[in-house]
Design a protein around this motif. Sequence first.
Motif, mmCIF file in Angstrom:
data_model
loop_
_atom_site.group_PDB
_atom_site.id
_atom_site.type_symbol
_atom_site.label_atom_id
_atom_site.label_comp_id
_atom_site.label_asym_id
_atom_site.label_seq_id
_atom_site.Cartn_x
_atom_site.Cartn_y
_atom_site.Cartn_z
ATOM 1 N N ASN A 182 0.845 -1.195 0.000
ATOM 2 C CA ASN A 182 0.000 0.000 0.000
ATOM 3 C C ASN A 182 0.875 1.238 0.000
ATOM 4 O OD1 ASN A 182 -2.900 -1.087 0.552
ATOM 5 N ND2 ASN A 182 -1.615 -2.158 2.026
ATOM 6 N N PHE A 183 0.279 2.371 -0.397
ATOM 7 C CA PHE A 183 0.986 3.652 -0.466
ATOM 8 C C PHE A 183 -0.048 4.742 -0.679
ATOM 9 C CE2 PHE A 183 1.060 1.305 -4.439
ATOM 10 C CZ PHE A 183 0.286 2.113 -5.243
ATOM 11 N N GLU A 184 0.342 5.985 -0.417
ATOM 12 C CA GLU A 184 -0.451 7.170 -0.762
ATOM 13 C C GLU A 184 0.499 8.172 -1.398
ATOM 14 O OE1 GLU A 184 -3.603 7.938 -0.701
ATOM 15 O OE2 GLU A 184 -4.345 6.102 0.254
ATOM 16 N N VAL A 185 0.413 8.302 -2.732
ATOM 17 C CA VAL A 185 1.363 9.157 -3.451
ATOM 18 C C VAL A 185 0.609 10.045 -4.430
ATOM 19 C CG1 VAL A 185 3.274 7.528 -3.218
ATOM 20 C CG2 VAL A 185 1.729 7.349 -5.180
ATOM 21 N N PRO A 186 1.171 11.195 -4.794
ATOM 22 C CA PRO A 186 0.476 12.110 -5.703
ATOM 23 C C PRO A 186 0.643 11.757 -7.173
ATOM 24 C CG PRO A 186 2.473 13.136 -4.897
ATOM 25 C CD PRO A 186 2.364 11.826 -4.174
ATOM 26 N N TRP A 187 1.561 10.888 -7.515
ATOM 27 C CA TRP A 187 1.680 10.457 -8.900
ATOM 28 C C TRP A 187 0.807 9.226 -9.122
ATOM 29 C CZ3 TRP A 187 5.687 10.346 -5.368
ATOM 30 C CH2 TRP A 187 6.130 9.085 -4.943
ATOM 31 N N ASN A 188 0.734 8.780 -10.347
ATOM 32 C CA ASN A 188 -0.161 7.672 -10.698
ATOM 33 C C ASN A 188 0.624 6.361 -10.704
ATOM 34 O OD1 ASN A 188 -2.128 5.990 -11.642
ATOM 35 N ND2 ASN A 188 -2.638 7.186 -13.461
ATOM 36 N N ASN A 189 0.316 5.497 -9.753
ATOM 37 C CA ASN A 189 0.955 4.182 -9.678
ATOM 38 C C ASN A 189 0.079 3.082 -10.260
ATOM 39 O OD1 ASN A 189 3.548 4.413 -8.719
ATOM 40 N ND2 ASN A 189 2.985 4.271 -6.553
ATOM 41 N N ARG A 190 -0.906 3.466 -11.059
ATOM 42 C CA ARG A 190 -1.813 2.480 -11.650
ATOM 43 C C ARG A 190 -1.767 2.513 -13.174
ATOM 44 N NH1 ARG A 190 -5.502 0.000 -8.382
ATOM 45 N NH2 ARG A 190 -5.700 0.741 -6.241
ATOM 46 N N LEU A 191 -0.644 2.850 -13.731
ATOM 47 C CA LEU A 191 -0.513 2.888 -15.176
ATOM 48 C C LEU A 191 -0.141 1.508 -15.696
ATOM 49 C CD1 LEU A 191 1.485 6.230 -15.460
ATOM 50 C CD2 LEU A 191 -0.920 5.876 -16.025
ATOM 51 N N SER A 192 -0.892 1.022 -16.680
ATOM 52 C CA SER A 192 -0.635 -0.330 -17.183
ATOM 53 C C SER A 192 0.718 -0.448 -17.868
ATOM 54 C CB SER A 192 -1.752 -0.730 -18.148
ATOM 55 O OG SER A 192 -1.838 0.181 -19.232
ATOM 56 N N GLU A 193 1.290 0.669 -18.302
ATOM 57 C CA GLU A 193 2.579 0.589 -18.999
ATOM 58 C C GLU A 193 3.741 0.329 -18.043
ATOM 59 O OE1 GLU A 193 4.072 4.520 -20.437
ATOM 60 O OE2 GLU A 193 2.139 5.262 -19.670
ATOM 61 N N PHE A 194 3.505 0.516 -16.741
ATOM 62 C CA PHE A 194 4.576 0.304 -15.763
ATOM 63 C C PHE A 194 4.126 -0.728 -14.737
ATOM 64 C CE2 PHE A 194 5.325 4.931 -16.834
ATOM 65 C CZ PHE A 194 6.357 4.659 -17.729
ATOM 66 N N THR A 195 4.677 -1.926 -14.823
ATOM 67 C CA THR A 195 4.322 -2.966 -13.869
ATOM 68 C C THR A 195 5.049 -2.746 -12.549
ATOM 69 O OG1 THR A 195 6.084 -4.376 -14.728
ATOM 70 C CG2 THR A 195 3.880 -4.657 -15.657
ATOM 71 N N HIS A 196 4.468 -3.290 -11.479
ATOM 72 C CA HIS A 196 5.135 -3.330 -10.185
ATOM 73 C C HIS A 196 5.935 -4.626 -10.093
ATOM 74 C CE1 HIS A 196 2.306 -0.266 -8.033
ATOM 75 N NE2 HIS A 196 2.574 0.092 -9.273
ATOM 76 N N LEU A 197 7.110 -4.566 -9.502
ATOM 77 C CA LEU A 197 8.038 -5.688 -9.494
ATOM 78 C C LEU A 197 8.144 -6.271 -8.094
ATOM 79 C CD1 LEU A 197 10.888 -4.109 -11.670
ATOM 80 C CD2 LEU A 197 8.800 -5.282 -12.424
ATOM 81 N N VAL A 198 8.116 -7.599 -8.012
ATOM 82 C CA VAL A 198 8.247 -8.310 -6.746
ATOM 83 C C VAL A 198 9.563 -9.086 -6.765
ATOM 84 C CG1 VAL A 198 7.218 -9.984 -5.178
ATOM 85 C CG2 VAL A 198 5.737 -8.536 -6.599
ATOM 86 N N PHE A 199 10.405 -8.862 -5.731
ATOM 87 C CA PHE A 199 11.711 -9.513 -5.626
ATOM 88 C C PHE A 199 11.726 -10.423 -4.402
ATOM 89 C CE2 PHE A 199 12.419 -5.696 -8.072
ATOM 90 C CZ PHE A 199 13.350 -6.059 -9.026
ATOM 91 N N ARG A 200 12.493 -11.542 -4.543
ATOM 92 C CA ARG A 200 12.608 -12.482 -3.425
ATOM 93 C C ARG A 200 14.004 -13.074 -3.407
ATOM 94 N NH1 ARG A 200 9.649 -18.156 -3.759
ATOM 95 N NH2 ARG A 200 11.742 -18.823 -4.353
ATOM 96 N N ASN A 201 14.529 -13.312 -2.186
ATOM 97 C CA ASN A 201 15.768 -14.071 -2.071
ATOM 98 C C ASN A 201 15.446 -15.533 -1.822
ATOM 99 O OD1 ASN A 201 15.037 -14.270 0.599
ATOM 100 N ND2 ASN A 201 17.014 -13.586 1.405
ATOM 101 N N ARG A 202 16.496 -16.345 -1.720
ATOM 102 C CA ARG A 202 16.347 -17.787 -1.515
ATOM 103 C C ARG A 202 15.488 -18.417 -2.618
ATOM 104 N NH1 ARG A 202 18.855 -19.229 3.019
ATOM 105 N NH2 ARG A 202 18.905 -17.815 4.796
#
Length: 939
Positions: A623-643
């Motif tokens: 979750n977040f509250e930001v003034p820019w748009n984090n819901r643009l389909s052209e920019f995916t959100h990335l999930v990283f994991r170790n192990r």
Amino acid sequence: MVLYLSTFVSMPKKMKALYRFLGVFGLFLLFHQAAHATHIRAGEITAERVSPQALTFRITVVGYTDTRSQVVFGPGDIDFGDGRVERLNTEADFNVTQPLGNQVAKNTFVITHTYQGPGTYTIRFREFNRNDRTLNMDNSVETPFYIETQIVIDPFIGVNSSPVLTIPPVDNGGVGIRYIHNPGAFDPDGDSLAYELTVPRQAFQRPVNNFRSPASSEFSFAREDGTTPPFLEIDAVTGDLIWDAPGLAGQYNVAFKIKEFRRLAGEWVQIGYVVRDMQIIIENTDNQRPELILPPDICVVAGTKIEEIIQGMDPDGDPIRIELFGDPLEINTSPATFSPRDVFQGSPGIVNFEWQTVCAHVRESPYQVRVRITDQPRSGPALVDIQTINIRVIGPPPVIEDIEQNQNRSVTVNWEPYACVNSAERMQVWRRLNSDPFEPDSCETGIREGFDLVGSVAVGQTSFLDDNFGQGLDPGNTYCYRLVSTFPAPRFGNSIVSNEFCITVDVDVPLITNVTVEATDTENGEILVRWTPPYDIDPVEFPGPFTYELIRSNNFTGNTNRTSLITTSDTVFTDTGINTENLVYNYRVLLRQGNTLIDSSSTASSVRLSPIIINEAIELNWNFEVPWNNRLSEFTHLVFRNRTDPAQEDVDNFELIAEINPATGSFTFLDDGSFNGVPLNRDTEYCYFVETRGAYDVDLVPRPLVNRSQLVCARPDDDRLPCPPTLTFTGPDCADFLADRPCGFANFEHNLSWEPDFGGVCDDELNAFRLYFSETGAEGTFEVVRDFGAFERNGTIRELTTFKGCYFITAIDRSGNESAPSNIVCVDNCPNYELPNVFTPNGDGTNETFMAFDNPFARCPRFVESVEIFIVNRWGVEVFRYNSLTAPENDIFIRWDGRDRNGNELPAGTYFYSANVRFDALDPNLRQQQLRGTVQIIR
């Protein structure tokens, strides 16, 4: 002679038997004539309000009689429902008899009646006798004919008249042939109608004796197509009464109710009904039913002229007559027409239908045109078919002219004067972030999902100031607007949505571009904050140089634990020594020129990642509250994991395991090992972080804006969780707390305490407590508001704008496992709204307006979201209407000055008000209050 006969046949049966016994031959012959030549086939009552200034109704009683009888319709009694009864044939204002053919005459009696006050009245008419030999009731000749209509007189629903029935019940049917009838009902006020079957009656609340449905196995054996079972039903929407199909020739009786509904305060309320009681005569015949060929349902924008051809034919080649009934032909303003009228023509035949629609025709429900075709066979009964054409008239789209940006990051939306300004009521202003250039589908009105309603103004207004409810729009973002016009009660209806018009807010303040977690720790965490200069600031008024003060607060939004971090001329800062493992922070940049504060940026929070342990999987939510748009389909959100390979010691090596399209769903990902086909190991601790990616709509700002969450670690299937703590609320009662606070007070706090539970098999190695809050109640969505240390046992949540809310708290062990929620503790607002019953608009400066109490404080309006009120005089005529949502600053006090809608002073006297007050409360029973009362104007 007729009056004497009616008096006689209404005598008790014992008296009739006495006359028979005495052998009074003349009277016996007279009775015999009445019993075997009785006359009433059908009937209904309608009521029309004569004037808005009086409670006078023009009541019309219609009876359809068998012309083969010499008995005259009309000696029955009419009961107005208020205790008064009149003899219809002697007290009627006038009556008329009209032959309709098919051995049926329409007898119309009109009588005027004035009611003494508001109320619900059932108007009743009863007369002897029904036609003889009706098959589906016992002894019909001795059974009185009874009909009723209900009207509701209420100043709060406004002027109302009952539905009018335009198609007479004169059509016969054939054995084995589907029978159809439609009353052709329309409502002169535009209210909605619904239909239902009822049982014919012989008196108030007394059904006829032994009524059986004509579709029962006694009278019907199969449908027209040979299938079973036969049926008799009425379409609740169209009013088509269908019997499929009669099995025996003879005379039958049915009744149905036409119910009238009006939408009041957002709910549909029944405000009356009309009952039609009618006979159906079925004959043996070889005739075939004629057929209609209709155009499809029609939808037009008001102002369009409709021109349609309606066709019909008869399988036997008999002449046909096509007739049209319904709302468009009955309305007073620009009614529809058709031709030819009232003539039989050869088969096939046509009629031409024309309707010039206007703005006054716009309404929510479609208009129904009933088309009836009747054949003219050489012998036997004429047969009928009836079908309905639905015509929807919608408002034209508003037209936005331009959008201007103003100071304080507000914009003004300007539009052309609306084409239906004299018929529409409100203009709604809708907004969304970034463009959605959809074109509405055919006949689509209103707005689609994804837009927020930001304003509603009178339809005559041609501009709207959007300042984001006083918060200002976020600079650097593109806001897109659309307009929808709404139409008033009782017809309602919306316009087609306007075209989209967008504006990008100037960057005249700094834009925060990054709030990214650089290090995760309870004490030595780090967050990198970046921002831009004010690119679009006026260089003449503000030449610079500029400095920036960076402000930090706890939580996603708000000013909890507000701290000034630095004043600098740079546009980047690393915030160190903070608890990024457990806390969320938000940042704001203040723009200064020397010692002068110019403006501030919007706030932006860090990204908070939360794991949920699931069987052999870990669910991640961010979750977040930001003034820019984090819901643009052209920019995916990335999930990283170790192990990625539990057999290797890759603690510090993170791998991209998922890309999430934020425009198509929520910010969540389930890690069950699917990304590489290796199931999660329950004994291995997996660590994650997320990178959000979004953008401003500003060329000078890089794309995408990448921000990282804190690092979280978890083990799948770790079932040794901490026990949930016990939570307690220790604050004051809401009403007691506010008793001495002024109206509008909005600075609350919640005092909470808790105790951990170390019993049983729970993990007692606690690392933190996490407090969750729901503003919408125990069933609402809970969000993290604050984390507390393992040794803390109480906390205070401050700077709340409302008193209500629910909490639960969880315990978190050293592995990051979170306990089940504690008990939920809820506190509620204490809504209040009170109105006086007198005011004195006489110019002396005291008690000049009708307004909610603002003193003493115990009677103040509390937690009021909106107030909608309308006020009428004693005749039900509206003199004042007010909706706080459309008023400046949502003023919930009303402040009526005793003038009518045209600004004229109203005379002293008593007025009636109906108010709908909406409150901000958890308890559904407290969220809305209907206030009805009187207010006296004293001058």
